[in-house]
Design an enzyme around this catalytic site. Structure first.
Site, PDB file in Angstrom:
ATOM      1  N   HIS A 182      12.557  -6.626   0.236  1.00 39.91           N
ATOM      2  CA  HIS A 182      12.685  -5.741  -0.934  1.00 39.91           C
ATOM      3  C   HIS A 182      12.136  -4.367  -0.576  1.00 39.91           C
ATOM      4  CE1 HIS A 182       8.479  -6.953  -0.973  1.00 39.91           C
ATOM      5  NE2 HIS A 182       8.236  -5.860  -1.695  1.00 39.91           N
ATOM      6  N   ASP A 184       9.762  -1.274  -2.579  1.00 36.21           N
ATOM      7  CA  ASP A 184       8.924  -1.142  -3.765  1.00 36.21           C
ATOM      8  C   ASP A 184       9.522  -0.038  -4.644  1.00 36.21           C
ATOM      9  OD1 ASP A 184       7.354  -3.128  -2.700  1.00 36.21           O
ATOM     10  OD2 ASP A 184       5.787  -1.788  -1.971  1.00 36.21           O
ATOM     11  N   HIS A 238      10.896  -4.498   3.359  1.00 34.80           N
ATOM     12  CA  HIS A 238       9.814  -5.278   3.953  1.00 34.80           C
ATOM     13  C   HIS A 238       9.791  -6.656   3.322  1.00 34.80           C
ATOM     14  CE1 HIS A 238       8.164  -3.018   0.518  1.00 34.80           C
ATOM     15  NE2 HIS A 238       7.279  -3.980   0.363  1.00 34.80           N
ATOM     16  N   ARG A 248      -3.246 -16.476   3.439  1.00 28.93           N
ATOM     17  CA  ARG A 248      -3.265 -15.019   3.599  1.00 28.93           C
ATOM     18  C   ARG A 248      -3.458 -14.364   2.227  1.00 28.93           C
ATOM     19  NH1 ARG A 248       0.632 -10.855   3.441  1.00 28.93           N
ATOM     20  NH2 ARG A 248      -0.054  -9.063   4.677  1.00 28.93           N
TER      21      ARG A 248
HETATM   22  C1  OGA Z   1       4.605  -6.573  -2.410  1.00 30.63           C
HETATM   23  C2  OGA Z   1       4.503  -6.663  -0.937  1.00 30.63           C
HETATM   24  C3  OGA Z   1       3.197  -7.256   1.000  1.00 30.63           C
HETATM   25  C4  OGA Z   1       2.045  -8.122   1.379  1.00 30.63           C
HETATM   26  O1  OGA Z   1       3.814  -7.265  -3.093  1.00 30.63           O
HETATM   27  O2  OGA Z   1       5.478  -5.807  -2.888  1.00 30.63           O
HETATM   28  O3  OGA Z   1       5.368  -6.162  -0.266  1.00 30.63           O
HETATM   29  O4  OGA Z   1       1.631  -8.057   2.527  1.00 30.63           O
HETATM   30  N1  OGA Z   1       3.438  -7.285  -0.400  1.00 30.63           N
HETATM   31  O5  OGA Z   1       1.556  -8.867   0.520  1.00 30.63           O
HETATM   32 NI    NI Z   2       6.469  -4.705  -1.437  1.00 33.09          NI
END
Ligand code: OGA
Ligand code: NI
Length: 309
Positions: A182, A184, A238, A248
């Site tokens: 996606h 942001d 990403h 994590r």
């Molecule tokens: C999000 C995202 C990345 C992460 O929440 O939009 O891309 O490392 N998170 O959690």
């Molecule tokens: Ni994100």
């Protein structure tokens, strides 16, 4: 040398070298890591610790503060990206707004520690992300104040705590993602991640790991900066892959404007040869359309490409 997401020292953010490094990172990656960011190391450690304590509660305890359609702040464990369920739990904190939007806090002694740390970290993220936004504004040929207008007290930024439980090996063949690919939707995102790998960014048809670093915060530009820049900068795709070795934790802060903000390519990015690629977008309307996709099980999420012209 293997190229990877650039790491930029921003102790002197207004310096020409820092601005040039940020401009290049925004053009080539849409992602960078910042050191010398000024957020207190103890606060970073504290916010990571309270996040782990929060998710360490029983599922019953966490579900007492579930988000709902009227108030998105609180706990959630069934997020969808592009209508597929993600392997994660989240907690969102955002400012109160009207009678409906109110932060939800864990009960008991945890709250006493959790609430002040979350509020302090949120405030630090707001300040740092506005400094970064101002640098991006200068790089796009406008003043910092010009872009800051939509981000006064009525801004709709929120802090998310992400918990990606370790994925048991062999549980299923088609391993789910922690977060599906996606971009942001807001202006920019500031992310604190722990030492576990998982976050990947797309560039030139390849996925690159965003290397966990104890001394850095990850910054990625969102759709709004892409629109302002008239596609000079790209909000990079990403995703988070599931980790089979360890849990994590990550904490993204999403810098979002006030509901009534509209955005379109900045005049400095539009020329006779390069007309505006987007018509203007109203943040409230865009979020409302997108949220409809978030709650639905089918159909396509609204993207900025719907506004392309
Ligand atoms: C999000 C995202 C990345 C992460 O929440 O939009 O891309 O490392 N998170 O959690
Ligand atoms: Ni994100």
């Amino acid at each position: 040398m293997i190229e990877n997401v650039p790491v930029i020292d921003i102790e002197e953010l207004e310096h020409a070298d820092s601005l040039a490094a940020i401009d290049r990172a925004c053009r080539e990656w849409g992602f960078f890591q910042v050191t010398g960011h000024g957020i207190d190391q103890q606060l970073l450690a504290d916010v990571m610790a309270v996040s782990q304590q929060f998710f360490g509660q029983s599922s019953e305890e966490k579900r007492r503060i579930l988000r709902d359609a009227d108030n998105p702040w609180g706990y959630y464990d069934k997020e969808l990206t592009k209508n597929r369920q993600d392997w994660k739990e989240i907690y969102d904190f955002g400012p109160a707004d009207g009678d409906k939007l109110k932060p939800r806090w864990p009960a008991g002694p945890l709250r006493l520690r959790f609430e002040p740390v979350i509020r302090a970290y949120y405030a630090s993220c707001k300040v740092l992300s506005m400094r970064l936004l101002s640098a991006i504004a200068l790089n796009l040929g406008v003043s910092g104040e010009h872009l800051a207008r939509g981000f006064d007290d009525a801004h709709t930024s929120f802090l998310r705590l992400n918990y990606y439980p370790k994925y048991p090996l062999g549980l299923r063949d088609d391993r789910p993602l922690g977060v599906g690919e996606h971009t942001d939707a807001g202006a920019l995102t500031l992310l604190l991640q722990d030492r576990q790998p998982g976050l990947e960014v797309r560039r030139d048809d390849r996925w690159y790991l965003v290397e966990p670093r104890a001394d850095a915060l990850v910054v990625n530009i969102g759709d709004i900066v892409q629109v302002w820049s008239n596609d000079r900068y790209r909000a990079a795709l990403h995703r988070v892959i599931t980790n089979t070795a360890a849990d994590r934790y990550s904490l993204p802060f999403f810098l979002n404007p006030s509901w009534e903000t509209s955005y379109e390519p900045l005049p400095t990015t539009v020329t006779a040869h390069e007309p505006a690629h987007y018509r203007h977008i109203h943040w409230r309307e865009f979020r409302a359309l997108r949220a409809a996709g978030d709650y639905a099980d089918i159909g396509e999420e609204v993207q900025i490409s719907h506004y392309r012209q």
